[in-house]
Structures are given as structure tokens and as C-alpha cells.
Design an enzyme around this catalytic site. Structure first.
Site, PDB file in Angstrom:
ATOM      1  N   CYS A   1      35.365  41.399  37.785  1.00 55.16           N
ATOM      2  CA  CYS A   1      36.239  41.205  38.936  1.00 55.16           C
ATOM      3  C   CYS A   1      37.700  41.155  38.473  1.00 55.16           C
ATOM      4  CB  CYS A   1      35.869  39.928  39.676  1.00 55.16           C
ATOM      5  SG  CYS A   1      36.254  38.418  38.747  1.00 55.16           S
TER       6      CYS A   1
ATOM      7  N   HIS B   1      31.188  35.767  31.706  1.00 55.70           N
ATOM      8  CA  HIS B   1      29.751  35.659  31.432  1.00 55.70           C
ATOM      9  C   HIS B   1      29.263  36.998  30.881  1.00 55.70           C
ATOM     10  CE1 HIS B   1      29.876  31.863  33.507  1.00 55.70           C
ATOM     11  NE2 HIS B   1      30.226  32.432  34.646  1.00 55.70           N
TER      12      HIS B   1
ATOM     13  N   HIS C   1      37.846  30.989  36.313  1.00 58.19           N
ATOM     14  CA  HIS C   1      37.134  30.014  37.143  1.00 58.19           C
ATOM     15  C   HIS C   1      38.010  28.845  37.569  1.00 58.19           C
ATOM     16  CE1 HIS C   1      33.639  31.843  34.963  1.00 58.19           C
ATOM     17  NE2 HIS C   1      33.158  31.809  36.187  1.00 58.19           N
TER      18      HIS C   1
ATOM     19  N   CYS D   1      41.826  32.903  38.747  1.00 56.00           N
ATOM     20  CA  CYS D   1      41.776  34.024  39.673  1.00 56.00           C
ATOM     21  C   CYS D   1      42.512  33.652  40.967  1.00 56.00           C
ATOM     22  CB  CYS D   1      40.312  34.345  39.980  1.00 56.00           C
ATOM     23  SG  CYS D   1      40.085  35.559  41.288  1.00 56.00           S
TER      24      CYS D   1
ATOM     25  N   HIS E   1      28.733  24.433  37.368  1.00 55.72           N
ATOM     26  CA  HIS E   1      29.446  25.692  37.119  1.00 55.72           C
ATOM     27  C   HIS E   1      30.941  25.400  37.135  1.00 55.72           C
ATOM     28  CE1 HIS E   1      31.171  29.664  37.844  1.00 55.72           C
ATOM     29  NE2 HIS E   1      30.040  30.160  37.333  1.00 55.72           N
TER      30      HIS E   1
ATOM     31  N   GLU F   1      33.554  26.890  38.166  1.00 52.14           N
ATOM     32  CA  GLU F   1      34.283  27.085  39.421  1.00 52.14           C
ATOM     33  C   GLU F   1      34.031  25.940  40.392  1.00 52.14           C
ATOM     34  OE1 GLU F   1      34.361  30.430  42.895  1.00 52.14           O
ATOM     35  OE2 GLU F   1      34.114  31.148  40.839  1.00 52.14           O
TER      36      GLU F   1
END
Length: 199
Positions: free
Chosen positions: A43, A71, A108, A130, A162, A164
């Protein structure tokens, strides 16, 4: 058309490394068809974080990524070979500030407490969060404000632990309830307003 092929070759080399690119070339010689969808790849936020890491290394910085930038083991290995060290929060506490040391906050994002730690310890850092995640962080803060006013609940649909999700919930001192599976909804008062956010 040749320009597009060149861009794809360069993309393969940059993202997957020379070794993977060579394998693709061998497959092509064996008449195996390899098609790369023009929408495939990392992304925007991850590509931007990788580019920032590459730029810092080129400037002679010692780069410490707070968690894996992406990842993808191949890309993490490429970055490590170029000098990017992946650290966790415990290692961050031990990191000694020097003029050439830079901590990279990956796409993240991070909770507010991480930024405070970096500033308190005098560590130089580059925030590669991001833009989509940064916008979601602001929305999380606004959701918390709105739900506090009406006695509601902020729910974050995502994977517990996670980066994020930790970063989003860390914007509001972990007041949101993280929902990964149906059982996580136990105890939520659905008679009150709910603000649902997704990882």
C-alpha cells in the site's frame, strides 16, 4: 508498453530484491507466464515508509524501525541488509541518542505514549505513519470525545495487539474496546451510542 515493462522490472527489483527478480527471469525462460497485476504490491503508506528508510540510510543514518516496516520477510531482510534495525518498545528504552541515530515510526503508527517517550529520551525520529492511519487516529480521538459526551462506547474492529490497533487505541489511552471476535462484544451496552472504527 516497454516503459510499463521497465517500471515493473524496477518495481520487482526494489520491492522483492534482486534474488526474487532473478527467479522471475528464470521462470520466464522456462515459458512460464508471470503476470503482475498493476494494482499489486504494498500500500502507499508502506511504500512511503520503505522509501523514507532507504533515504535515511543513504544519508548515513543509523535507522531503527519500531517494529517491522512491512509484513514481508523479503523486504524486511533487504532493509536489514542495508542497515535498518528492527526494534521493539523494550529496546527503544535502551537506545542511546546519537547524532546519527533515527527511529522510524512505521506506516501502522504508534500510540501517543511512544511519541512522548521519543521526545523525553531526546531521540530523533521520522514519523512514516500512513496518511490513512493518521486520519483514522484523528477520527478515533473525535469518536472518543463524542462518546464521552453521551455515555457511549468506541469499538475498534481489528486484531488485538496489532500495531495499528494499539496505535489507534493509544490515541485515547486505551478507552476503546477492541473487537476481534464475537465474544469480545460481551459487556457492551448496545442501548447506548456506539462509534465503530475498523482497523
Amino acid at each position: 508498453m516497454e516503459c510499463k515493462r521497465y517500471e515493473q522490472r524496477e518495481y520487482l527489483r526494489k520491492v522483492f530484491g534482486a534474488a526474487f527478480y532473478k527467479k522471475v527471469q528464470k521462470w520466464k525462460k522456462k515459458k512460464m507466464k508471470t503476470k503482475i497485476d498493476d494494482k499489486s504490491g504494498f500500500c502507499y503508506g508502506v511504500v512511503s515508509a520503505i522509501s523514507k528508510a532507504d533515504e535515511l540510510i543513504a544519508e548515513g543514518k543509523r535507522v531503527y524501525s519500531l517494529g517491522d516496516i512491512v509484513h514481508n520477510d523479503l523486504e524486511v531482510a533487504r532493509l536489514a541488509a542495508n542497515g535498518v534495525s528492527t526494534i521493539d518498545h523494550a529496546a527503544l528504552q535502551q537506545l542511546v541518542p546519537t547524532p546519527d541515530t533515527t527511529v522510524l515510526i512505521r506506516a501502522h503508527g504508534e500510540p501517543k505514549s511512544t511519541y512522548a517517550t521519543l521526545r523525553e529520551r531526546g531521540l530523533d525520529f521520522v514519523d512514516a505513519t500512513c496518511p490513512v492511519v493518521a486520519k483514522l487516529k484523528k477520527l478515533t480521538i473525535e469518536a472518543d470525545r463524542q462518546m464521552n459526551e453521551v455515555g457511549g462506547t468506541v469499538l475498534i474492529l481489528g486484531k488485538k495487539g496489532h500495531a495499528e490497533v494499539v496505535g489507534l487505541n493509544g490515541q485515547i489511552e486505551d478507552r476503546a474496546k477492541v473487537v476481534e471476535k464475537i465474544e469480545d462484544l460481551e459487556g457492551v451496552d448496545f442501548s447506548r451510542p456506539i462509534f465503530l472504527l475498523s482497523q
